[in-house]
Design a protein around this motif. Structure first.
Motif: not given
Length: 333
Positions: A58-71
């Motif tokens: 049910g995912t509409m949006t994903m946003v990366a945390i800059p300078d990481t591989l986390n989001f």
């Protein structure tokens, strides 16, 4: 220009897409809008697939945390738009895959974003709810809100959350530009500017035409941005605005359930990409303000599309939702 499909993978109702690049690692992330997986494909290792999460979706949006591989990502935006239990989760890279933390429930949040502040790990949060409440999927009587606040990454918390005064029916589209964001819905196009030392959040209406989604590119190469807008909610037409939001062109051909949209540079000039999810279900390249187009693929029904570069070569990544296929096309000039 030629587009050669070089990769495809099955993902039921694939929807949200993102490039995730840091620490010499390089992935594309694709998530489903149904109770289905989110996958990461390793661009450094022949598209090797890792499951980020196996279900929920049910995912509409994903946003990366800059300078990481986390989001951060939304989940549980279902059934349909009646998503009272939509939540935001954080995915933290552990060297092999991703560990999930639930940030909290944020009802009806369709698009959200994190705008970096000067202090590392601190972000402005923008959350756009497609509605505020619903009796059923087709109930639009309680318009959506624009929620703003701050996200503190080391605390994994959204704080100081509050809604702006303006309410937007069918609050669907969002795109971040340099220093501002555009938000779209039935009442038109709105420009949102984050706070600085001189002002609080600012919201300005730019157009009163009902709009589903928007992108920008210098499509006529005049040194200023033009804006491509999908008219109506999941609309059947397109409109191009100039940099002052005066209409340049409206489409005449019907492109029902318009959804995928991107603007930016391919090779030495700017283009738009556009895809629609009904009828011919095409994905096309738009090269000028007269909406001159080249068909890239048909009967695929893209939900989201983007262009990325790797090893001096450009590619189109498309979540071909109606075909249930994650597709990558090599751009051959």
């Amino acid at each position: 220009m030629e587009f050669k499909k070089i990769f495809s993978d099955h993902l039921d109702h694939c929807y949200a897409i993102m490039r995730l690049q840091a620490q010499k690692q390089d992935f594309i992330i694709v998530a489903s809008e149904e109770n289905q997986p989110c996958y990461a494909y390793d661009l450094n290792n022949d598209y090797q697939r890792t499951t980020v999460w196996p279900d929920v979706g049910g995912t509409m949006t994903m946003v990366a945390i800059p300078d990481t591989l986390n989001f951060l990502a939304t989940q549980r935006f279902y059934p349909g738009f009646n998503s009272a239990h939509c939540r935001i989760v954080k995915e933290t890279f552990n060297g092999q895959g991703w560990d999930q933390t639930i940030i909290g429930e944020y009802p009806y949040i369709h698009r959200f974003d994190l705008i970096p502040q000067k202090e590392k790990g601190k972000f402005w949060y923008i959350g756009c709810s497609i509605a505020n409440s619903k009796k059923d999927t087709d109930d639009w009587s309680d318009p959506g809100k624009i929620w703003v606040g701050e996200y503190i990454d080391d605390r994994e918390q959204i704080i100081n959350l509050h809604a702006l005064d303006t309410r937007i029916t069918k609050n669907h589209g969002y795109h971040r530009f340099s220093g501002y964001s555009l938000i779209t819905g039935s009442q038109g196009i709105f420009k949102l500017t984050p706070p600085d030392e001189n002002h609080d959040w600012q919201l300005e209406q730019l157009s009163a035409f009902a709009t589903s989604d928007i992108a920008a590119a210098d499509i006529n190469q005049d040194g200023q941005l033009e804006y491509l807008a999908i008219e109506g909610f999941h609309g059947a037409g397109l409109r191009i605005y100039d940099s002052s939001f005066q209409t340049l062109t409206q489409s005449t051909e019907k492109t029902p359930f318009g959804h995928a949209i991107w603007g930016g540079r391919i090779a030495d000039r700017d283009y738009f990409l556009f895809g629609w999810r009904a009828g011919q279900q095409g994905l096309e390249l738009i090269s000028d303000t007269q909406l001159t187009s080249q068909l890239i693929d048909v009967h695929v029904g893209p939900s989201n599309v983007t262009v990325f570069s790797k090893n001096q070569q450009q590619y189109v990544l498309s979540a071909n939702r109606e075909a249930n296929i994650v597709a990558i096309y090599q751009i051959i000039m």
